[in-house]
Every structure is written in structure tokens, then in C-alpha cells.
Design a protein around this motif. Structure first.
Motif, PDB file in Angstrom:
ATOM      1  N   THR A  88       0.812  -1.216   0.000  1.00 40.52           N
ATOM      2  CA  THR A  88       0.000   0.000   0.000  1.00 40.52           C
ATOM      3  C   THR A  88       0.847   1.269   0.000  1.00 40.52           C
ATOM      4  OG1 THR A  88      -0.126   0.000   2.417  1.00 40.52           O
ATOM      5  CG2 THR A  88      -1.845  -1.196   1.222  1.00 40.52           C
ATOM      6  N   SER A  89       2.117   1.165  -0.318  1.00 42.88           N
ATOM      7  CA  SER A  89       3.007   2.324  -0.213  1.00 42.88           C
ATOM      8  C   SER A  89       2.649   3.427  -1.206  1.00 42.88           C
ATOM      9  CB  SER A  89       4.455   1.886  -0.426  1.00 42.88           C
ATOM     10  OG  SER A  89       4.623   1.264  -1.703  1.00 42.88           O
ATOM     11  N   ALA A  90       1.937   3.101  -2.284  1.00 39.67           N
ATOM     12  CA  ALA A  90       1.602   4.113  -3.290  1.00 39.67           C
ATOM     13  C   ALA A  90       0.322   4.878  -2.974  1.00 39.67           C
ATOM     14  CB  ALA A  90       1.474   3.450  -4.665  1.00 39.67           C
ATOM     15  N   ILE A  91      -0.406   4.504  -1.919  1.00 39.23           N
ATOM     16  CA  ILE A  91      -1.692   5.147  -1.618  1.00 39.23           C
ATOM     17  C   ILE A  91      -1.473   6.606  -1.229  1.00 39.23           C
ATOM     18  CG2 ILE A  91      -3.639   5.186  -0.013  1.00 39.23           C
ATOM     19  CD1 ILE A  91      -3.592   2.189   0.053  1.00 39.23           C
ATOM     20  N   ASP A  92      -2.277   7.490  -1.797  1.00 40.78           N
ATOM     21  CA  ASP A  92      -2.264   8.907  -1.464  1.00 40.78           C
ATOM     22  C   ASP A  92      -3.058   9.097  -0.168  1.00 40.78           C
ATOM     23  OD1 ASP A  92      -2.507  11.608  -1.224  1.00 40.78           O
ATOM     24  OD2 ASP A  92      -3.162  11.979  -3.287  1.00 40.78           O
ATOM     25  N   ARG A  93      -2.366   9.291   0.922  1.00 39.88           N
ATOM     26  CA  ARG A  93      -3.020   9.366   2.228  1.00 39.88           C
ATOM     27  C   ARG A  93      -3.835  10.653   2.407  1.00 39.88           C
ATOM     28  NH1 ARG A  93      -2.359   4.817   5.734  1.00 39.88           N
ATOM     29  NH2 ARG A  93      -1.023   3.397   4.548  1.00 39.88           N
ATOM     30  N   SER A  94      -3.640  11.645   1.565  1.00 41.65           N
ATOM     31  CA  SER A  94      -4.473  12.847   1.662  1.00 41.65           C
ATOM     32  C   SER A  94      -5.898  12.561   1.198  1.00 41.65           C
ATOM     33  CB  SER A  94      -3.881  13.974   0.822  1.00 41.65           C
ATOM     34  OG  SER A  94      -3.899  13.655  -0.567  1.00 41.65           O
ATOM     35  N   LYS A  95      -6.063  11.575   0.321  1.00 39.50           N
ATOM     36  CA  LYS A  95      -7.387  11.174  -0.133  1.00 39.50           C
ATOM     37  C   LYS A  95      -7.899   9.944   0.601  1.00 39.50           C
ATOM     38  CE  LYS A  95      -6.704  12.809  -4.894  1.00 39.50           C
ATOM     39  NZ  LYS A  95      -6.673  12.396  -6.325  1.00 39.50           N
ATOM     40  N   ASN A  96      -6.996   9.082   0.976  1.00 39.40           N
ATOM     41  CA  ASN A  96      -7.346   7.811   1.597  1.00 39.40           C
ATOM     42  C   ASN A  96      -6.529   7.665   2.872  1.00 39.40           C
ATOM     43  OD1 ASN A  96      -7.984   5.171   2.220  1.00 39.40           O
ATOM     44  ND2 ASN A  96      -7.318   4.311   0.271  1.00 39.40           N
ATOM     45  N   PRO A  97      -6.882   8.435   3.900  1.00 37.53           N
ATOM     46  CA  PRO A  97      -6.020   8.498   5.093  1.00 37.53           C
ATOM     47  C   PRO A  97      -5.883   7.174   5.825  1.00 37.53           C
ATOM     48  CG  PRO A  97      -8.109   9.615   5.482  1.00 37.53           C
ATOM     49  CD  PRO A  97      -8.054   9.315   4.026  1.00 37.53           C
ATOM     50  N   ASP A 138      -2.613   1.209  -6.476  1.00 35.62           N
ATOM     51  CA  ASP A 138      -2.332   2.527  -7.038  1.00 35.62           C
ATOM     52  C   ASP A 138      -2.575   3.574  -5.952  1.00 35.62           C
ATOM     53  OD1 ASP A 138      -5.064   2.782  -6.814  1.00 35.62           O
ATOM     54  OD2 ASP A 138      -5.453   2.821  -8.969  1.00 35.62           O
ATOM     55  N   SER A 139      -2.578   4.851  -6.329  1.00 37.94           N
ATOM     56  CA  SER A 139      -2.695   5.912  -5.328  1.00 37.94           C
ATOM     57  C   SER A 139      -4.066   5.938  -4.661  1.00 37.94           C
ATOM     58  CB  SER A 139      -2.405   7.270  -5.972  1.00 37.94           C
ATOM     59  OG  SER A 139      -3.331   7.539  -7.014  1.00 37.94           O
ATOM     60  N   ASN A 140      -5.099   5.391  -5.316  1.00 42.07           N
ATOM     61  CA  ASN A 140      -6.436   5.373  -4.725  1.00 42.07           C
ATOM     62  C   ASN A 140      -6.631   4.243  -3.734  1.00 42.07           C
ATOM     63  OD1 ASN A 140      -7.448   7.570  -6.225  1.00 42.07           O
ATOM     64  ND2 ASN A 140      -7.709   6.235  -7.996  1.00 42.07           N
ATOM     65  N   GLY A 141      -5.882   3.168  -3.886  1.00 39.41           N
ATOM     66  CA  GLY A 141      -6.055   1.992  -3.047  1.00 39.41           C
ATOM     67  C   GLY A 141      -6.566   0.788  -3.809  1.00 39.41           C
ATOM     68  N   VAL A 158     -25.572  14.151  -1.723  1.00 40.43           N
ATOM     69  CA  VAL A 158     -25.550  12.696  -1.558  1.00 40.43           C
ATOM     70  C   VAL A 158     -24.362  12.083  -2.291  1.00 40.43           C
ATOM     71  CG1 VAL A 158     -28.008  12.417  -1.159  1.00 40.43           C
ATOM     72  CG2 VAL A 158     -27.156  12.505  -3.500  1.00 40.43           C
ATOM     73  N   GLU A 159     -23.303  12.849  -2.446  1.00 45.78           N
ATOM     74  CA  GLU A 159     -22.144  12.324  -3.147  1.00 45.78           C
ATOM     75  C   GLU A 159     -21.535  11.159  -2.371  1.00 45.78           C
ATOM     76  OE1 GLU A 159     -17.846  13.834  -4.974  1.00 45.78           O
ATOM     77  OE2 GLU A 159     -19.230  15.254  -4.040  1.00 45.78           O
ATOM     78  N   TYR A 160     -21.265  10.095  -3.074  1.00 47.64           N
ATOM     79  CA  TYR A 160     -20.746   8.884  -2.444  1.00 47.64           C
ATOM     80  C   TYR A 160     -19.248   9.041  -2.182  1.00 47.64           C
ATOM     81  CZ  TYR A 160     -20.339   3.879  -1.497  1.00 47.64           C
ATOM     82  OH  TYR A 160     -20.140   2.657  -0.905  1.00 47.64           O
ATOM     83  N   ASP A 161     -18.828   8.709  -0.988  1.00 41.63           N
ATOM     84  CA  ASP A 161     -17.420   8.789  -0.610  1.00 41.63           C
ATOM     85  C   ASP A 161     -16.721   7.509  -1.053  1.00 41.63           C
ATOM     86  OD1 ASP A 161     -14.946   9.130   0.462  1.00 41.63           O
ATOM     87  OD2 ASP A 161     -15.614   9.352   2.536  1.00 41.63           O
ATOM     88  N   VAL A 162     -15.992   7.595  -2.151  1.00 38.93           N
ATOM     89  CA  VAL A 162     -15.375   6.395  -2.715  1.00 38.93           C
ATOM     90  C   VAL A 162     -14.207   5.898  -1.884  1.00 38.93           C
ATOM     91  CG1 VAL A 162     -16.062   6.997  -5.049  1.00 38.93           C
ATOM     92  CG2 VAL A 162     -13.830   7.742  -4.199  1.00 38.93           C
ATOM     93  N   TYR A 163     -13.747   6.696  -0.916  1.00 32.99           N
ATOM     94  CA  TYR A 163     -12.619   6.278  -0.094  1.00 32.99           C
ATOM     95  C   TYR A 163     -13.042   5.717   1.249  1.00 32.99           C
ATOM     96  CZ  TYR A 163      -9.923   8.796  -3.561  1.00 32.99           C
ATOM     97  OH  TYR A 163      -9.377   9.211  -4.747  1.00 32.99           O
TER      98      TYR A 163
END
Length: 849
Positions: free
Chosen positions: A247-256, A324-327, A807-812
Motif C-alpha cells: 500500500t506504499s503508493a496510496i495517497d493518504r491525503s485522499k485515503n487516510p 495505485d494511489s487510490n487503493g 448525496v455524493e458517495y465517498d469512494v474512499y
């Protein structure tokens, strides 16, 4: 978070290629030898009629009428409806099936036939038991008009917070004398591999009046067939934190939290579809005296779809990969595993019948009464035949290494595998052995009996108050569901020794094949042949069926009034009304008691039941007031401004209200999932506000812009609790696989040592129950332009709907349980030409993500 599956249709060109031949004959009064009057209708006239309905209606109403329904390239009513502003459709195998209005999906829209609520049934467990109407079952040829009520009306049956869609069918008194018409179409689908590339659609209608117009008869019938093929690459689920991932590539600002999602499977499917649809209608009208008209009608539809599907797949049970960066795990791999070769046979049969009686009585010049009664039924899988027959075969042993590639973004994923440890390869028939079979499906009978008595008073003495309409209505809504399923792992040896007709196919079309980075071959065989072999071996197993029933009784009363007045010299029209409803719900489930679980297979804990059916019953009730206020002001002869408020409701899906507890998944080591319905669910309610300005600048031409906002309460979502489930004797259900006894697992069922005992670990189940949870705001804009280019014969329509909300779905988030599916922007662009005997139309429909 990645999308759950990626699907597409290959080489599918669906177009009406054989023009309809229509013939009409009109009869004059007896003794007349010359044609006194010719009425010309067409696309222009139908659009003008629809425009007039919109202009003259209280509230926001859009419509289409007969000439504009069923025209090419429409294959059913849903595809005609999508041309209306704010209406978009869901497709099933490239054919219109269900509608979404202003971002609210099929379950939030009520469909009525001539003002009567219509039932729905489905044979597939995966679809659940919903209230959404399937327009694919209705041909467009027998429909005379459709009205889409986007704002609530007190005198209209409740049930749609997105809209109420009223389908109107033809009546013999709509025509003078005798009229007959017939049409023949051909639909070409180039995706077909098993079936006919060109299939017919035939429709005819005959109507006549007798005895000086006092009695009328109308008969309409239609028959349609369609063959097609669909191919797809997909996964059955994306599972959070499944397997092992870098998981080292995950962008923690989006997927903390660093949550990652891995695919459960990698599937390549090929499905061959055959669909038949028959519609019929018989209408009798009788006017014995001038002030009484009685209408008796019978409407029927028969829908039969058969699908043969094959799948090559792999299960990523113990996968590893990199995110990837999203998870998203973009390259899952599994070592020492096997390929799976699935076969499906689907058969969906639905029979819909509706009988109704309507009597209109003009008691005086100012007072009239109406009585409307109907009994309508939708019945899926009559006789209880399973809708799905499933077979799975696999490679023997764990000798295949597999790696997938999801890094291509929007392109096709890829897969590679090493089967060198299998002599002859993974696809050789001698290297494919039996694994499991499954049969499942629902037989559902959904019946609706409604009776409404209403009256209308017209003010003939002048004044602002013009009409008052009042009435009472009773609705008895009942669903009976019979759920049957069979599932078992079996040992039949390899396919080559079973005599099953087995073929290795690689013709996956232009995109799926040996050069696409996917599985090079498809193991093509029939699931029904596999089931026959299972039965011949004596290993066939059928689980105890369950019976569920929901009864919903609603008593309603309404009053509505129309006013016409002036404000500063501008004509003003008002409609005010209120509807009161009292609803009682009873849910009943009948099933054999659970004795416990047996350790049956390395991957199966089988539920064991007794032979004594018992019933669970739960109740619920609620009352609602549903007011509406509509106002319109004519600023000029051409310019109309409109404002509306209404409160509407949508009721819970039926399958959410079954009270029984069902053991859904129980595998050695888990997961242990169960579910229970909730008859006490409250309806979803919406307070709706609409503002619009409409400019009617020429015959058949107008432009409009509107804004809407909906405040929605009590959205239904999934709730989960961890709890122990008890058997029929009051003892907690235990897991016999944790410390297996000698001889276990045992798939014969003859070893009592494999049955759970009080000394085995007690199972804690994840029990899912629906509940009222969320509130939301949805808002948007609607734009429409309809223009006739003088007498040139040319015309054009453009409309667009922009929808948004909170009602936006939180994909993270892996905890989010609420999303408003179906919410998307949409637009339509239509050009047409009609002059003399020639008609042509080109339609483009767009829908956003």
C-alpha cells in the motif's frame, strides 16, 4: 475505490430495418357515400398535443402521445420515455428496461396504467423484490399516451418521489366508427451468434363502435422477438483489505486510512439471449344513456427471456499485489490455484394480467361521480421452475499461477496464467473436473386490488373557485414469494467422461480473445446437461424452500380544488389539495426450523433444517398527509410562470420487509452473514419545490427552463449488527469446522459427527437489516426547446437535465452505506422531418456517469 465491474457490449448494432406498413380504414355513418372529413395526424401533431398538456396542467407535467410513441429506433415504451426532459433509462442487454426521473432511480417512480397502480415481479434473487416497473414487458404500439407527473397531486395514487408515470391505452370511444391498423418491423442485431440476426415485431389494432356509438370494442395485440449476445469482463466484488497488498503508493491525503480494495474474481462472460414478448388488450365501452359511460378492459402481457451464459474465471482467494494511489490493487496474483469454468441457464417468465371497470356518471350539470375498480397481477415463474441453473467446473488440484493487470485505466484489464504443470493445459477437457451445481430463483405473485370512488363539482355560477374533486380509495397490495434453491459440491469426475457436449471456444468477438490479454478460450457447455449428470449420480440436493408474504393495505382520502382569478390583471390558476393515507403492513415468513450447520465440504457449512414449517409475523403501520399547491400565471399569451409545492412518498422494497432470518453465507472460517427484513420500515418522503418559466411562441414550438429542489427523508440503508442466532430448539448455532472430528467434512450427510454440537464454538453472525437512516437534498435544472421550422416539415427538440445534491458517495470510505443510485445528468437531441407521406427522425440520447 474501484468500480465493482466493467461491462460493455460487442458488435451490437440494433436498428429497425424493415419499415412498418400501416393501413387505416375509417367508416362513415350508414348511407354515406362520400368521405366528409379527413383528419391528418403525425409527429408534429403529437408533439403539439404533448405541449398543450404541459401548458394546461397544474404542476409540472410532461407527456408524449401516440404518434410519438414506438417510432424507430424505439423498441419499447422506455425508449420512447427517455425523450422527455428529466427522464433517462436503464438498459438490460442494450434494450430499455427501467426509467430514472430527475436522478431518482426506478424504485422511486410509480407507474400506473390508466391511473391504476401496476404490480411487478422478478424471478432473479439478485434483483430482489422491488416495486420498479419493467417497461421492456410493454410494447409501445398499444399505448395512446404517457404523462409524467413530476410534482405530486392529491388525486393521484402515491408511491413516486421521482415521478408518477401514467400510461394511457386506447379506447374505442376515442375513434368514430371503424379503424384498423397493423405494423411489421424487423430488428437487426449483429451481435447474435446463437439465434436470428433479424427478428420480427408485429402489432395490430382493430376498433369499432356500434348502435349509434353506444357500444364499442377495441382489440390490440403485438408480438416481438429479439436475439442478442453480450460479452463482458468483470469481477463479482471488490473487497476492502482483501488478501495481501503493498500500500506504499496510496495517497493518504485522499485515503487516510490506507484502505485498499482487491478483486474477488476475474471473470470473462459470453451470454446468448432470446426474448419473446406478447401484449394483448380487450376494451369494451357502453354508454346506455347520455350521462353514463362504462369501460371494461383487460390488459395482458407475456414475457419470456432465455439466456445461455458461459464464464471463465479465477478466484483470488489468497491474492497479493500492489495498489495505485487510490487503493485499488492493480496487479493481483494468486499462486497454485485453478481456473473455473461456469455455465448458466437463465429462464425468466413473467405473466401480467389486469382487469378493470370504470363507470362515469354525470349526475347533474355540475356534479359527476366516478367509480374505478381493478384487479391486477404480475406472476413470475409460474409453477416454481428455478430461474437460474448454474454449474461450475475447475482444474484438478492447485496447479495454475494467475496474475491480472488492472493498470490500463479505462481500457480492458488483462490476465496471464501459467498452466505448464497441467499436461495438456488448463483448457483440456480431461483437465476439467466437476465442482458444484446450483439452482435458484423466485416465484413471485404480486397482486393489487384497488377501488376508488370520486366526485367532481363544477361551479357553473362564476367566481374564482372552478372545480372541487374529492374521493376515497382503497389499495390492497400483496406479494407472495416462493424462494427455492439448491447448492452442493459434487464429484462427477472429468467432463470428458460424463458425455457432456463440451466445446472450447475462442471467438469472443473483436475485443475479447487470445490477442486481448484475456483468457484465450471459453469452456462452452450447458448447465442443464451438468444438472442432469448430477441427478443421475444421486448427488442432487435441494434446500428447504421458504415462503414469504407481505400485505400492505392503504386507505386514502383526498380533496383538491381549482381556482382561476387575476393578479394585477394577469390570469392566475391555482390548484390546492391534500391526500391522507393510512397504511398497515404485515410481513409473514414460513420456513422449516434451523437445526444447525453440518461440516459438508472444505468450503461449505450446510444449513440443516427440520421438517416442520413455522411462521414468523411482524407488523408495521404509518399515516401521512400529502399536500400540494400549484400556481401558474400567464404573464403574456405566450409566457407562463409556474410554482409548485408537493409532498410525495415512496415505499420500501418488498424484499426489505420479509421478517424471517436467512443464513446467507456460512463457510468454514467465515464469513458468517445473515439477513432479516423489517416490515416496520417507514416510507421515504420528499418535500418538492418547483419553479419554471415556459414560452409558447408558435404552433408546436416552445422553450422552458425550470428549477427543482427535493428535501428527502427516511432513505433506507443497510444496518448490521453482530449477534448469535439460535436454532429451533433455542440453542446457539455452532461451527463444527473449527475442531473437525474424524471423517469430516462429509458431503454424504451420513456422518453425524460432522453436525454442530454444543461443544463447538458459537458463531457470531453479521446480520444485515434495512432501516430508515438518511436524509438528503437533491436539486437541479431542466431546459427544453421544441421548434417547428414553419411549413418546411422539419423540426427539432433539445432538452437537458442537470441534477446535483448532498448525496455524493465517498469512494474512499469502506463504512459508507448510502448512495442515491441513478443520479446523473442527461440530455436529448432530436431532429425530424414530416411532410406528405414521408417521416424521418434521428434521436441522440446522452446520460452522464
Amino acid at each position: 475505490m474501484p468500480i465493482n465491474s466493467k461491462r460493455f457490449t460487442l458488435s451490437a448494432l440494433s436498428a429497425a430495418v424493415i419499415s412498418a406498413a400501416s393501413v387505416g380504414a375509417y367508416a362513415q355513418e350508414a348511407g354515406s357515400s362520400t368521405l366528409e372529413e379527413i383528419t391528418v395526424t403525425g409527429i408534429r401533431q403529437s408533439l403539439t398535443n404533448a405541449m398543450d398538456i404541459k401548458r394546461d396542467s397544474a404542476g409540472v407535467v410532461d407527456a408524449i402521445s401516440a404518434e410519438d410513441i414506438g417510432k424507430f429506433p424505439d423498441t419499447n415504451l422506455a425508449e420512447s420515455l427517455q425523450r422527455i426532459t428529466g427522464v433517462s433509462i436503464d438498459r438490460s442487454n442494450n434494450e430499455g428496461n427501467k426509467v430514472t426521473v430527475r436522478g431518482f432511480g426506478p424504485n422511486f417512480n410509480l407507474v400506473t396504467l390508466n391511473g391504476r397502480q401496476m404490480p411487478n415481479s422478478s424471478a432473479l434473487q439478485s434483483e430482489g423484490i422491488t416495486r420498479s416497473f419493467k417497461f421492456a414487458e410493454i410494447s409501445a404500439e398499444s399505448v395512446s399516451g404517457v404523462e409524467v407527473y413530476k410534482t405530486g397531486k392529491a388525486d393521484v395514487y402515491s408511491g413516486g418521489i421521482g415521478s408518477t408515470i401514467n400510461i394511457k391505452t386506447a379506447r374505442p370511444f376515442d375513434h368514430d366508427g371503424f379503424i384498423a391498423s397493423a405494423s411489421v418491423k424487423g430488428v437487426m442485431d449483429t451481435s447474435v451468434e446463437k439465434g436470428d440476426t433479424v427478428t420480427p415485431e408485429i402489432a395490430s389494432m382493430v376498433s369499432s363502435t356500434f348502435f349509434d356509438g353506444k357500444f364499442g370494442v377495441l382489440v390490440a395485440v403485438s408480438h416481438a422477438e429479439r436475439d442478442s449476445r453480450s460479452e463482458s469482463v468483470n469481477t463479482q466484488a471488490w473487497v476492502p483489505n482483501y488478501g495481501v497488498a503493498d500500500t506504499s503508493a496510496i495517497d493518504r491525503s485522499k485515503n487516510p486510512d490506507g484502505t485498499y480494495w482487491a478483486p474477488w474474481t476475474f471473470d470473462v462472460d459470453a451470454s446468448d439471449h432470446q426474448r419473446e414478448r406478447q401484449n394483448g388488450q380487450l376494451v369494451l365501452q357502453f354508454a346506455p344513456v347520455d350521462n353514463v359511460t362504462a369501460t371494461l378492459d383487460y390488459t395482458a402481457s407475456r414475457y419470456d427471456e432465455q439466456v445461455s451464459m458461459n464464464r471463465t474465471s479465477v478466484w483470488f482467494d489468497t491474492s497479493a499485489g500492489v495498489t495505485d494511489s487510490n487503493g485499488t490493487v492493480i496487479n493481483p496474483s494468486v499462486q497454485n490455484d485453478e481456473l473455473n469454468f461456469w455455465a448458466w441457464n437463465y429462464q425468466f417468465v413473467t405473466e401480467n394480467d389486469s382487469v378493470g371497470l370504470n363507470v362515469e356518471w354525470a349526475a347533474t350539470d355540475s356534479l359527476s361521480f366516478g367509480l374505478d375498480v381493478h384487479d391486477s397481477t404480475s406472476h413470475s415463474q409460474p409453477g416454481g421452475t428455478p430461474a437460474e441453473t448454474i454449474a461450475n467446473t475447475k482444474n484438478p488440484g492447485k496447479l495454475v499461477n494467475v496474475e491480472a493487470d488492472f493498470s490500463s485505466g479505462s481500457g480492458l484489464p488483462g490476465i496471464s496464467f501459467d498452466d505448464s504443470a497441467l499436461a495438456g493445459g488448463a483448457f483440456a477437457p480431461e483437465n476439467i473436473v466437476s465442482d458444484l451445481f446450483q439452482e435458484r430463483g423466485l416465484e413471485i405473485e404480486n397482486s393489487i386490488q384497488q377501488i376508488q370512488l370520486d366526485g367532481t363539482w363544477e361551479n357553473l355560477d362564476g367566481g374564482a373557485l372552478k372545480t372541487v374533486k374529492f374521493g376515497i380509495a382503497s389499495t390492497d397490495y400483496q406479494v407472495d414469494a416462493y424462494d427455492s434453491q439448491s447448492f452442493a459440491f459434487v464429484d462427477l469426475g472429468d467432463l470428458a467422461s460424463l458425455g457432456i457436449d463440451f466445446e472450447q471456444r475462442g471467438d469472443f468477438g473483436d475485443q475479447i480473445g487470445s490477442n486481448s490479454g484475456l483468457f484465450p478460450l471459453l469452456a462452452d457447455y450447458e448447465a442443464s446437461d451438468f444438472i442432469d449428470a448430477v441427478k443421475a449420480s444421486g448427488q442432487y440436493f435441494q434446500a428447504t424452500p421458504t415462503f414469504d408474504k407481505v400485505t400492505e393495505e392503504t386507505l386514502a382520502a383526498f380533496v383538491t380544488a381549482d381556482f382561476e382569478t387575476e393578479f394585477n390583471g394577469y390570469p392566475v390558476r391555482l390548484n390546492a389539495g391534500v391526500r391522507f393515507e393510512d397504511t398497515e403492513v404485515t410481513g409473514t415468513s414460513i420456513q422449516n426450523g434451523i437445526l444447525g450447520l453440518s461440516f459438508w465440504h472444505d468450503e461449505e457449512l450446510r444449513e440443516i433444517n427440520d421438517d416442520t414449517p413455522s411462521a414468523d409475523t411482524l407488523d408495521g403501520d404509518y399515516t401521512r398527509f400529502l399536500p400540494n399547491l400549484d400556481a401558474s400565471i400567464s404573464l403574456t399569451e405566450e409566457l407562463v410562470a409556474r410554482a409548485s409545492f408537493s409532498r410525495t412518498l415512496s415505499r420500501a422494497d418488498i424484499s426489505a420487509m420479509f421478517p424471517s432470518t436467512s443464513l446467507d453465507v456460512s463457510r468454514p472460517g467465515g464469513p458468517f452473514n445473515a439477513s432479516q427484513g423489517n416490515p416496520g420500515l417507514l416510507p421515504i418522503t420528499s418535500d418538492n419545490f418547483d419553479l419554471s418559466v415556459e414560452y409558447y411562441y408558435a404552433e408546436g414550438s416552445y422553450a422552458s427552463v425550470g428549477y427543482f429542489k427535493k428535501y428527502v427523508e427516511n432513505f433506507i440503508g443497510a444496518t448490521t449488527e453482530e449477534r448469535v442466532i439460535y436454532d429451533v430448539n433455542g440453542n446457539p448455532i455452532t461451527d463444527p469446522s473449527i475442531n473437525p472430528r474424524p471423517g469430516c467434512p462429509d458431503s454424504t450427510g451420513s456422518n453425524p459427527a460432522c453436525f454442530g454440537t454444543a461443544n463447538d464454538p458459537v458463531i457470531t453472525w453479521n446480520v444485515g437489516t434495512p432501516g430508515n437512516q438518511e436524509n438528503a437534498e437533491v436539486y437541479g435544472w431542466e431546459f427544453a426547446v421544441q421548434h417547428m421550422f414553419g411549413d418546411s416539415g422539419f423540426g427539432a427538440i433539445f432538452n437537458a437535465t442537470l441534477v446535483d445534491g448532498d448525496v455524493e458517495y465517498d469512494v474512499y470510505s469502506s463504512d459508507n452505506v448510502f448512495a442515491l443510485t441513478g443520479m446523473s445528468d442527461s440530455a436529448n437531441l432530436i431532429g425530424f422531418y414530416e411532410k406528405d407521406a414521408f417521416q424521418a427522425r434521428l434521436a441522440y440520447n446522452w446520460r452522464d456517469d
